[in-house]
Design a protein around this motif. Sequence first.
Motif, PDB file in Angstrom:
ATOM      1  N   GLY A 428       8.744 -45.629 -57.368  1.00 57.94           N
ATOM      2  CA  GLY A 428       8.049 -44.673 -58.221  1.00 57.94           C
ATOM      3  C   GLY A 428       6.547 -44.723 -58.045  1.00 57.94           C
ATOM      4  N   LEU A 429       5.983 -45.917 -57.931  1.00 62.63           N
ATOM      5  CA  LEU A 429       4.540 -46.055 -57.742  1.00 62.63           C
ATOM      6  C   LEU A 429       4.105 -45.556 -56.371  1.00 62.63           C
ATOM      7  CD1 LEU A 429       3.900 -49.587 -59.314  1.00 62.63           C
ATOM      8  CD2 LEU A 429       3.412 -47.359 -60.328  1.00 62.63           C
ATOM      9  N   ALA A 430       4.980 -45.677 -55.373  1.00 63.45           N
ATOM     10  CA  ALA A 430       4.623 -45.255 -54.018  1.00 63.45           C
ATOM     11  C   ALA A 430       4.389 -43.741 -53.927  1.00 63.45           C
ATOM     12  CB  ALA A 430       5.712 -45.668 -53.034  1.00 63.45           C
ATOM     13  N   ARG A 431       4.956 -42.985 -54.864  1.00 63.63           N
ATOM     14  CA  ARG A 431       4.775 -41.538 -54.850  1.00 63.63           C
ATOM     15  C   ARG A 431       3.437 -41.107 -55.450  1.00 63.63           C
ATOM     16  NH1 ARG A 431      10.794 -39.460 -56.807  1.00 63.63           N
ATOM     17  NH2 ARG A 431      11.975 -40.466 -55.117  1.00 63.63           N
ATOM     18  N   GLY A 446     -10.331 -49.887 -65.657  1.00 68.18           N
ATOM     19  CA  GLY A 446     -10.013 -51.069 -64.888  1.00 68.18           C
ATOM     20  C   GLY A 446      -8.583 -51.036 -64.397  1.00 68.18           C
ATOM     21  N   VAL A 447      -8.090 -52.185 -63.926  1.00 67.27           N
ATOM     22  CA  VAL A 447      -6.718 -52.257 -63.418  1.00 67.27           C
ATOM     23  C   VAL A 447      -5.711 -51.940 -64.521  1.00 67.27           C
ATOM     24  CG1 VAL A 447      -5.005 -53.793 -62.421  1.00 67.27           C
ATOM     25  CG2 VAL A 447      -7.357 -53.904 -61.627  1.00 67.27           C
ATOM     26  N   THR A 448      -5.924 -52.544 -65.699  1.00 65.44           N
ATOM     27  CA  THR A 448      -4.995 -52.315 -66.812  1.00 65.44           C
ATOM     28  C   THR A 448      -5.085 -50.872 -67.309  1.00 65.44           C
ATOM     29  OG1 THR A 448      -5.253 -54.629 -67.468  1.00 65.44           O
ATOM     30  CG2 THR A 448      -4.274 -53.122 -69.065  1.00 65.44           C
ATOM     31  N   GLY A 449      -6.303 -50.346 -67.416  1.00 63.64           N
ATOM     32  CA  GLY A 449      -6.459 -48.974 -67.883  1.00 63.64           C
ATOM     33  C   GLY A 449      -5.846 -47.974 -66.927  1.00 63.64           C
ATOM     34  N   THR A 450      -5.980 -48.214 -65.637  1.00 64.44           N
ATOM     35  CA  THR A 450      -5.369 -47.326 -64.647  1.00 64.44           C
ATOM     36  C   THR A 450      -3.848 -47.350 -64.767  1.00 64.44           C
ATOM     37  OG1 THR A 450      -7.217 -47.724 -63.141  1.00 64.44           O
ATOM     38  CG2 THR A 450      -5.206 -46.809 -62.188  1.00 64.44           C
ATOM     39  N   LEU A 451      -3.303 -48.532 -64.982  1.00 70.11           N
ATOM     40  CA  LEU A 451      -1.854 -48.641 -65.169  1.00 70.11           C
ATOM     41  C   LEU A 451      -1.413 -47.864 -66.392  1.00 70.11           C
ATOM     42  CD1 LEU A 451       0.963 -49.911 -64.657  1.00 70.11           C
ATOM     43  CD2 LEU A 451       0.180 -51.886 -65.985  1.00 70.11           C
ATOM     44  N   SER A 459       5.140 -42.602 -63.523  1.00 68.82           N
ATOM     45  CA  SER A 459       6.311 -43.306 -62.989  1.00 68.82           C
ATOM     46  C   SER A 459       7.344 -43.608 -64.072  1.00 68.82           C
ATOM     47  CB  SER A 459       5.873 -44.609 -62.322  1.00 68.82           C
ATOM     48  OG  SER A 459       5.195 -45.446 -63.245  1.00 68.82           O
ATOM     49  N   LYS A 460       7.277 -42.915 -65.207  1.00 68.50           N
ATOM     50  CA  LYS A 460       8.210 -43.220 -66.294  1.00 68.50           C
ATOM     51  C   LYS A 460       9.656 -42.888 -65.923  1.00 68.50           C
ATOM     52  CE  LYS A 460       7.154 -38.818 -68.613  1.00 68.50           C
ATOM     53  NZ  LYS A 460       6.625 -38.205 -69.864  1.00 68.50           N
ATOM     54  N   ALA A 461       9.856 -41.890 -65.072  1.00 65.90           N
ATOM     55  CA  ALA A 461      11.222 -41.568 -64.653  1.00 65.90           C
ATOM     56  C   ALA A 461      11.821 -42.703 -63.833  1.00 65.90           C
ATOM     57  CB  ALA A 461      11.238 -40.267 -63.856  1.00 65.90           C
ATOM     58  N   ALA A 462      11.024 -43.275 -62.920  1.00 69.49           N
ATOM     59  CA  ALA A 462      11.506 -44.398 -62.105  1.00 69.49           C
ATOM     60  C   ALA A 462      11.768 -45.622 -62.975  1.00 69.49           C
ATOM     61  CB  ALA A 462      10.486 -44.727 -61.019  1.00 69.49           C
ATOM     62  N   ILE A 463      10.903 -45.853 -63.969  1.00 71.04           N
ATOM     63  CA  ILE A 463      11.095 -47.002 -64.864  1.00 71.04           C
ATOM     64  C   ILE A 463      12.345 -46.812 -65.708  1.00 71.04           C
ATOM     65  CG2 ILE A 463      10.087 -48.267 -66.802  1.00 71.04           C
ATOM     66  CD1 ILE A 463       7.329 -47.610 -65.673  1.00 71.04           C
TER      67      ILE A 463
END
Length: 533
Positions: A428-431, A446-451, A459-463
């Motif tokens: 999902g993240l690769a897309r 930052g890293v957390t904010g971007t996530l 990527s909620k569908a993949a999760i």
Amino acid sequence: MAGLLIAALVIAPIAALFWQAVQGSDGLWSHLGRNVLPHALGQTAILMTGVGVLVAGIGTSMAWLVTAYDFRGRRVLEWALLLPLAVPTYIVAYAYLDLLHPLGPVQSAIRTVLGYDSPRQFRLPDIRSMPGAIVLLSLVLYPYVYLPTRAMFMTQAANLVEVARTLGTSRRHIFWRVAVPLARPAIAVGISLALMETLNDIGASEFLGVRSLTISVYTTWVTRSDLPGAAQIALAMIVLVVALVSLERWARRHQRYSISAQRARTFAPAPLRGGAALAAFGLGFLPVLFGFIVPATFLAVEAWKRFQFAGLSDRLLIEARNSFVISAAATVAVLLCGLVLAYGARAFPQRAMLAAQRVSTLGYAMPGTVLALGVLIATASLDRLIDRTAQEWFGLSTGLLLMGSGVALGYAYLARFLAISVGSIEAGLARIPRSFDQAARTLGQGVTGTLWHVHLPLSKAAIAAAGLLVFVDCMKELSATLLLRPLNFETLATHLYGEAARGTYEEAALAALAIVAVGILPVVLLARVGRKP
């Protein structure tokens, strides 16, 4: 740091197995090496060879049938051929044991038609045999080959087939000379997954009379109370798994597979009419009939009889609640750890993080019984350490804190199914384009904010798909649950196993039907995904 900690949690059971194995087994290893291992290895080798050949034949031929030919009912078969995945192997084995029993409905009906009065006059070959185990396991596990092979067939370029046809090659020869060689990676991966599930199986093999390595680990541990001996057999199983994966990669080490950079045009299926169409549908329907419809119908009938007789018992409701709670808790933990590993490898693509991601997938390659044994050794040692510390500092005994609370069972689920979460979330993240990350960084995230603001919404569908697959696998898991569940803690799977062991399988028909009903959910998801070429 979190990714390395998760990888260490997956490695810990394997390290515990090695540590326990070198402790020795009080002189019983010579007995195991002389009397147990040779027979178990032979039985396991025969079982895996038979299942490998049969799932390759069924899965590949069914994938080609629904891809290369167009006939009435083809659309139904495309998703129906996935339905056996909804039925765990042990449920299929229990159902057919009742159906094909000498006094069961099938043989009784045959004797009535032929005019015989008792099983002494006529009876079918006993299904409790190696051939019976091979056939039943193959009927359930062939979708592991069917799904990736069909996807590969659907993406093969039409020009390859058309060139072969212009050279005078028939469609049957195209299957052997063009389609199968190009689909070999998918077939090999599917066979490997099916063989992993075969090695992991404990319920079906035990009740069908096959003395596999998994059964030997269980009996050595539980019956003989020889934990080091069980650990040594478990290490032999790990060696077998590593050899299996290495052999598959070695066999295709010189082969390369590539497709055009442009979108390939898939070849049009050949239309079938009349008797040919009917024969094609009948051939494709057979695996569905014997792998899903027959056992599921038997379960539904027996469950209805049981419901009319006793209704829904409090015990069954408690077991359903236990199954749901432990599976849901494990699913949340697996998704969180999978997200940490998958996003960590994307955000920090250093060697250590990528290695931690690969290590985290090792648990899925280990049979559940082997993993459960490693988890038992690790958590029992930690339980003793906590108890000793609590007694020294506070004068209190904590007892089996991890084993008794179900934490050990959740830990086994985490280690075993983390690979599903990591793989799905990573896909999902690769897309998501890398430019999205860079844009978020320029806006001050930052890293957390971007996530949180970018990757999770996209990527909620993949999760969600990963969560569904993990939850259903936890609900169906038998071997680890059987060995690590706390006292007086039963799930639907362990209740079913207990009733089958007592010869009262019909008493657990409602539990079996509930497991099958839950198992249909990921099949629906896979069917929807499989429609997209």
